[in-house]
Motif scaffolding. Structure first.
Motif, PDB file in Angstrom:
ATOM      1  N   CYS A  33       0.912  -1.238  -0.138  1.00  0.00           N
ATOM      2  CA  CYS A  33      -0.093   0.254  -0.040  1.00  0.00           C
ATOM      3  C   CYS A  33       0.637   1.121  -0.016  1.00  0.00           C
ATOM      4  O   CYS A  33       2.147   1.226   0.608  1.00  0.00           O
ATOM      5  CB  CYS A  33      -0.866   0.024   1.156  1.00  0.00           C
ATOM      6  SG  CYS A  33      -1.907  -1.239   1.483  1.00  0.00           S
ATOM      7  N   ILE A  34       0.312   2.242  -0.526  1.00  0.00           N
ATOM      8  CA  ILE A  34       0.703   3.645  -0.292  1.00  0.00           C
ATOM      9  C   ILE A  34      -0.017   4.257   0.589  1.00  0.00           C
ATOM     10  O   ILE A  34      -1.348   4.398   0.404  1.00  0.00           O
ATOM     11  CB  ILE A  34       0.752   4.317  -1.785  1.00  0.00           C
ATOM     12  CG1 ILE A  34       1.618   3.535  -2.757  1.00  0.00           C
ATOM     13  CG2 ILE A  34       1.321   5.617  -1.635  1.00  0.00           C
ATOM     14  CD1 ILE A  34       1.470   4.013  -4.189  1.00  0.00           C
ATOM     15  N   TYR A  35       0.350   5.178   1.428  1.00  0.00           N
ATOM     16  CA  TYR A  35      -0.077   5.792   2.349  1.00  0.00           C
ATOM     17  C   TYR A  35      -0.159   7.329   2.272  1.00  0.00           C
ATOM     18  O   TYR A  35       0.762   7.809   1.883  1.00  0.00           O
ATOM     19  CB  TYR A  35       0.508   5.445   3.943  1.00  0.00           C
ATOM     20  CG  TYR A  35       0.181   4.050   4.198  1.00  0.00           C
ATOM     21  CD1 TYR A  35      -0.952   3.607   4.759  1.00  0.00           C
ATOM     22  CD2 TYR A  35       1.278   3.124   3.932  1.00  0.00           C
ATOM     23  CE1 TYR A  35      -1.330   2.371   5.044  1.00  0.00           C
ATOM     24  CE2 TYR A  35       1.155   1.727   4.173  1.00  0.00           C
ATOM     25  CZ  TYR A  35      -0.192   1.150   4.660  1.00  0.00           C
ATOM     26  OH  TYR A  35      -0.362   0.001   4.738  1.00  0.00           O
ATOM     27  N   ALA A  36      -1.065   8.106   2.954  1.00  0.00           N
ATOM     28  CA  ALA A  36      -1.370   9.358   2.715  1.00  0.00           C
ATOM     29  C   ALA A  36      -0.178  10.172   3.503  1.00  0.00           C
ATOM     30  O   ALA A  36       0.615  10.885   2.807  1.00  0.00           O
ATOM     31  CB  ALA A  36      -2.741   9.711   3.389  1.00  0.00           C
ATOM     32  N   LEU A  37      -0.198  10.087   4.671  1.00  0.00           N
ATOM     33  CA  LEU A  37       0.925  10.907   5.318  1.00  0.00           C
ATOM     34  C   LEU A  37       1.503   9.909   6.444  1.00  0.00           C
ATOM     35  O   LEU A  37       1.211   8.976   6.915  1.00  0.00           O
ATOM     36  CB  LEU A  37       0.114  12.190   6.071  1.00  0.00           C
ATOM     37  CG  LEU A  37      -0.646  13.043   5.273  1.00  0.00           C
ATOM     38  CD1 LEU A  37      -1.550  14.102   5.975  1.00  0.00           C
ATOM     39  CD2 LEU A  37       0.464  13.818   4.115  1.00  0.00           C
ATOM     40  N   PRO A  38       2.912  10.540   6.974  1.00  0.00           N
ATOM     41  CA  PRO A  38       3.517   9.566   8.057  1.00  0.00           C
ATOM     42  C   PRO A  38       2.603   9.557   9.196  1.00  0.00           C
ATOM     43  O   PRO A  38       3.290   8.855  10.191  1.00  0.00           O
ATOM     44  CB  PRO A  38       4.722  10.524   8.166  1.00  0.00           C
ATOM     45  CG  PRO A  38       4.454  11.942   7.558  1.00  0.00           C
ATOM     46  CD  PRO A  38       3.408  11.830   6.506  1.00  0.00           C
ATOM     47  N   PHE A  39       1.729  10.367   9.475  1.00  0.00           N
ATOM     48  CA  PHE A  39       1.054  10.245  10.779  1.00  0.00           C
ATOM     49  C   PHE A  39      -0.534   9.715  10.459  1.00  0.00           C
ATOM     50  O   PHE A  39      -1.104  10.063   9.474  1.00  0.00           O
ATOM     51  CB  PHE A  39       0.740  11.637  11.488  1.00  0.00           C
ATOM     52  CG  PHE A  39       0.292  12.832  10.650  1.00  0.00           C
ATOM     53  CD1 PHE A  39      -0.876  13.110  10.596  1.00  0.00           C
ATOM     54  CD2 PHE A  39       1.107  13.477   9.867  1.00  0.00           C
ATOM     55  CE1 PHE A  39      -1.538  14.283   9.949  1.00  0.00           C
ATOM     56  CE2 PHE A  39       0.664  14.564   9.260  1.00  0.00           C
ATOM     57  CZ  PHE A  39      -0.626  14.800   9.016  1.00  0.00           C
TER      58      PHE A  39
END
Length: 67
Positions: A33-39
């Motif tokens: 997966c590719i995630y939106a933001l590091p938080f």
């Protein structure tokens, strides 16, 4: 084939990998997966603060090809 656009249309917004796996009975891993933001952000499905999926890598698309 399952796409992120279809997933977001179904849930109406942000969704985490665990909810995608549970709903579609697939086994995406973190590296698929590719995630939106590091938080974390609020998942629209489980209402918990989790990392939000914004895209799938090629390996993730291969997993979802039968869905």
């Amino acid at each position: 084939m399952l796409t992120v656009k279809r997933i977001k249309k179904r849930f109406g917004g942000n969704v985490c990998r665990q909810c995608i796996n549970k709903t579609y009975h697939i086994h995406l891993r973190h590296k698929n997966c590719i995630y939106a933001l590091p938080f974390p952000a609020l998942c629209q499905c489980c209402r918990e603060m989790k990392n939000i999926v914004t895209g799938l890598r090629f390996s993730g698309y291969l997993i979802t090809i039968t869905k």
